[in-house]
Design an enzyme around this catalytic site. Structure first.
Site, short mmCIF file in Angstrom:
data_model
loop_
_atom_site.label_atom_id
_atom_site.label_comp_id
_atom_site.label_asym_id
_atom_site.label_seq_id
_atom_site.Cartn_x
_atom_site.Cartn_y
_atom_site.Cartn_z
N GLY A 167 75.15 4.55 20.22
CA GLY A 167 75.18 5.93 19.73
C GLY A 167 74.59 6.91 20.72
N ALA A 402 105.55 26.18 25.87
CA ALA A 402 104.50 26.10 26.90
C ALA A 402 104.25 27.49 27.48
CB ALA A 402 104.91 25.13 27.99
C1 HXC Z 1 63.78 -1.70 23.69
C2 HXC Z 1 64.83 -2.19 25.66
C3 HXC Z 1 66.04 -1.64 25.18
C4 HXC Z 1 66.04 -1.11 23.86
C5 HXC Z 1 66.35 -2.35 27.17
N1 HXC Z 1 65.09 -2.61 26.89
N2 HXC Z 1 66.96 -1.77 26.14
N3 HXC Z 1 63.72 -2.20 24.90
N4 HXC Z 1 64.90 -1.15 23.15
N5 HXC Z 1 67.15 -0.56 23.36
C6 HXC Z 1 64.09 -3.23 27.75
C7 HXC Z 1 64.38 -4.69 27.99
O1 HXC Z 1 63.83 -5.48 26.97
C8 HXC Z 1 63.65 -4.92 29.31
O2 HXC Z 1 62.30 -5.05 29.04
C9 HXC Z 1 63.83 -3.61 30.02
O3 HXC Z 1 64.17 -2.65 29.02
C10 HXC Z 1 64.97 -3.63 31.03
O4 HXC Z 1 66.11 -4.16 30.39
P1 HXC Z 1 67.01 -5.27 31.05
O5 HXC Z 1 67.90 -5.82 29.99
O6 HXC Z 1 66.15 -6.23 31.80
O7 HXC Z 1 67.83 -4.44 32.10
P2 HXC Z 1 69.36 -4.58 32.56
O8 HXC Z 1 69.66 -6.03 32.84
O9 HXC Z 1 69.55 -3.60 33.64
O10 HXC Z 1 70.22 -4.18 31.29
C11 HXC Z 1 70.21 -2.89 30.79
C12 HXC Z 1 70.92 -2.82 29.42
C13 HXC Z 1 70.32 -3.87 28.48
C14 HXC Z 1 72.41 -3.06 29.63
C15 HXC Z 1 70.75 -1.39 28.93
O11 HXC Z 1 68.91 -3.77 28.51
C16 HXC Z 1 70.80 -3.70 27.08
O12 HXC Z 1 71.92 -4.12 26.75
N6 HXC Z 1 69.95 -3.11 26.26
C17 HXC Z 1 70.25 -2.91 24.88
C18 HXC Z 1 71.27 -1.85 24.71
C19 HXC Z 1 71.52 -1.52 23.27
O13 HXC Z 1 72.21 -2.28 22.61
N7 HXC Z 1 70.84 -0.51 22.80
C20 HXC Z 1 70.90 -0.10 21.46
C21 HXC Z 1 72.19 0.67 21.37
S1 HXC Z 1 72.39 1.27 19.77
P3 HXC Z 1 61.34 -5.99 29.95
O14 HXC Z 1 60.02 -5.95 29.24
O15 HXC Z 1 61.97 -7.33 29.95
O16 HXC Z 1 61.32 -5.34 31.31
C22 HXC Z 1 71.73 2.75 19.91
C23 HXC Z 1 71.74 3.46 18.65
C24 HXC Z 1 71.58 4.90 18.90
O17 HXC Z 1 71.27 3.20 20.88
C25 HXC Z 1 72.08 5.52 17.71
C26 HXC Z 1 72.07 6.95 17.85
C27 HXC Z 1 72.89 7.48 16.73
#
Ligand code: HXC
Length: 511
Positions: A167, A402
């Site tokens: 989101g 157009a």
């Molecule tokens: C808490 C998070 C996080 C999150 C990443 N981290 N995303 N912590 N909440 N959403 C943390 C990881 O645990 C990790 O911590 C550090 O950030 C770096 O992440 P990595 O995975 O090691 O990095 P990378 O390999 O570069 O991958 C990046 C990424 C991946 C693709 C963004 O982290 C990921 O898929 N994250 C989750 C994405 C996601 O699904 N988010 C929620 C989306 S839903 P450490 O301590 O190990 O360094 C959403 C809802 C919003 O956002 C709604 C609004 C309406």
């Protein structure tokens, strides 16, 4: 502890965060949040606040982010004008948006709105902070609402410099312009793993939602660059064309240069054969101040061109058909691209120049079934609704629906000019004579010759610009090489344009 000790300790804490961040980010070919801020603002002008806000405590993992909660917010100057910004720090829990992080962004948004200054988001985030659950979702909702409240009041720019997932993509999507980088930024609602699980499709992050995909296919990104410095520098450039808010005057450049000797090229730029393409960008670049055309959505729906330029130092918005791509026909993507740009210009009082060479809407089942009627209506709606000065120059073809859509006189065009090469009619000669002269053609022994004669007759008697001038649908047929001069005068004449629209809450654009 003395005041000085506290100060020193905080400085050290920030430095430590920065040192860790530098290594981690640079290894990925990315800049840190503060480095990005440095590129964005005029040297030494950034004023940061909320650097030491405490992160919210989470019960899930015991993990806690550091001071400032992974986002740098503040205000600086861009070309001497006030701009607010926030920069997410991926090294702090993946730039994820917790309650404090979100509240800081909301605060800087609210300040920008209150003070009538543009806002730039430098986005590099794993989305909602999982450990903070609903609180982080609520923080996102506040940010989205602020995006909508600010829309049409202050320019909002998003620069995606890492992940923007789930989101979280919707804040950039609600802003006016999205910049991305190749290879290091990506945006998607559901990532490659979910795509594999649900659809069994293999795709990587770049292929699913990288900069190029969004700049050329989805149209989500308006600009894409190879590196972060370029993306940020071009965002600065974009800001140089825009007023700070919907009431402020436009920035005016006093350094006006143009291609004086090339104006004559325009008299011969249109090919003799009406079906031969040419590059509309050549015309734009000759008409406007030297090297000021700044194209928006350059890689998306290339059959229409939109962008900002300066004419005699003043910003204008240009919407032009591009005969080089799909003969300049209007399809769904072109209509939506054009409509969005027109509405942005109208919101910020940026006058519009329309350069027209359009044979019609793109025919076909694919377009009809995907909603060319609904989407074409968006462009029509946008031009009819826009109250900024609107000047149309018909360069060559202006046929049918157009023609009407592209800011024709009766949709509210203020000045509608045409070059002698203009062809204005319900449809092109080929289609028209087949309908009007069907019987005659069926009886003819020499169909090809008769078609040639009828086509010439149609062009001379019906589709020429002087006919349109006679009935007032064209204000004047102009000599191409005079166009720049005429446009400068015409925009000057229109600079005092007053308008009044019937009172309403808002229109109901066919979304
Ligand atoms: C808490 C998070 C996080 C999150 C990443 N981290 N995303 N912590 N909440 N959403 C943390 C990881 O645990 C990790 O911590 C550090 O950030 C770096 O992440 P990595 O995975 O090691 O990095 P990378 O390999 O570069 O991958 C990046 C990424 C991946 C693709 C963004 O982290 C990921 O898929 N994250 C989750 C994405 C996601 O699904 N988010 C929620 C989306 S839903 P450490 O301590 O190990 O360094 C959403 C809802 C919003 O956002 C709604 C609004 C309406």
């Amino acid at each position: 502890m003395s005041k000085n000790d506290v100060f020193e300790q905080r400085k050290k804490a920030l430095q430590l965060m920065e040192d860790n961040a530098v290594v981690k980010q640079h290894l990925k070919g990315k800049l840190t949040a503060r480095e990005r801020i440095t590129v964005l603002f005029d040297e030494g002008t950034f004023f940061e606040f909320d650097a030491f806000n405490e992160p919210a405590h989470s019960s899930l993992s015991g993990k806690q982010s550091s001071f400032g909660d992974g986002v740098v917010v503040g205000r600086g100057l861009v070309q001497g004008r006030s701009v607010f910004a926030y920069a997410q720090d991926f090294t702090v829990m993946g730039g994820s948006l917790g309650f404090t992080h979100g509240s800081k962004i909301a605060k800087v948004q609210e300040m920008a709105l209150k003070l009538g200054a543009p806002i730039v988001g430098l986005i590099d985030s794993g989305g909602a902070r999982i450990q903070e659950g609903m609180k982080s979702l609520a923080a996102y909702a506040t940010i989205f609402r602020n995006n909508v409240r600010s829309s049409g009041i202050i320019p909002q720019i998003s620069i995606i410099l890492g992940p923007a997932a789930g989101g979280a993509v919707y804040s950039p999507a609600l802003t006016d312009f999205v910049f991305m980088t190749n290879q290091t930024s990506y945006m998607f609602v559901t990532g490659p793993d979910v795509v594999k699980e649900v659809l069994n499709q293999d795709i990587d992050m770049e292929g699913l939602g990288g900069g190029n995909v969004h700049a050329s296919k989805s149209g989500v990104a308006h600009f894409v660059y190879d590196d972060e410095e370029h993306a940020i520098m071009y965002a600065r450039k974009l800001l140089s064309y825009l007023p700070s808010n919907n009431f402020d005057p436009m920035p005016i450049s006093t350094n006006v240069q143009f291609y004086e000797t090339r104006q004559d090229f325009l008299d011969n730029i249109i090919p003799d054969d009406a079906n031969r393409p040419y590059d509309m960008k050549d015309i734009i670049n000759i008409l406007v101040d030297k090297d000021t055309f700044f194209e928006v959505h350059e890689k998306f729906a290339q059959n229409i061109l939109v962008g900002f330029a300066r004419l005699d130092g003043k910003t204008i918005g240009i919407v032009a058909n591009q005969p080089k791509v799909m003969a300049g026909t209007l399809d769904i993507n072109a209509s939506v691209k054009g409509a969005r740009f027109v509405r942005f210009c109208d919101a910020y009082n940026i006058p519009l120049l329309i350069l027209e060479d359009v044979p019609g809407f793109l025919p076909g089942t694919e377009q009809e079934h995907s909603g060319i009627i609904r989407n074409g209506a968006k462009l029509l709606y946008a031009f009819c609704e826009a109250t900024v000065p609107k000047i149309t120059v018909i360069i060559r073809k202006a046929y049918g629906g157009a023609y009407i859509v592209m800011s024709s006189k009766n949709t509210g065009g203020d000045f509608n000019f045409a070059w002698p090469s203009a062809e204005i009619a319900v449809m092109g000669p080929a289609g028209a004579i087949k309908i009007v002269n069907r019987a005659e053609l069926a009886k003819s022994d020499n169909k090809a010759e008769l078609e040639k004669i009828l086509t010439e007759k149609y062009k001379n008697e019906i589709a020429n610009p002087y006919k349109a001038e006679e009935v007032g649908l064209i204000d004047e047929v102009i000599i191409p090489s005079d166009t720049r001069k005429i446009l400068i005068t015409a925009f000057e004449v229109l600079s005092n344009k007053q308008y009044s629209a019937p009172e309403r809450k808002h229109g109901s654009i066919p979304l």
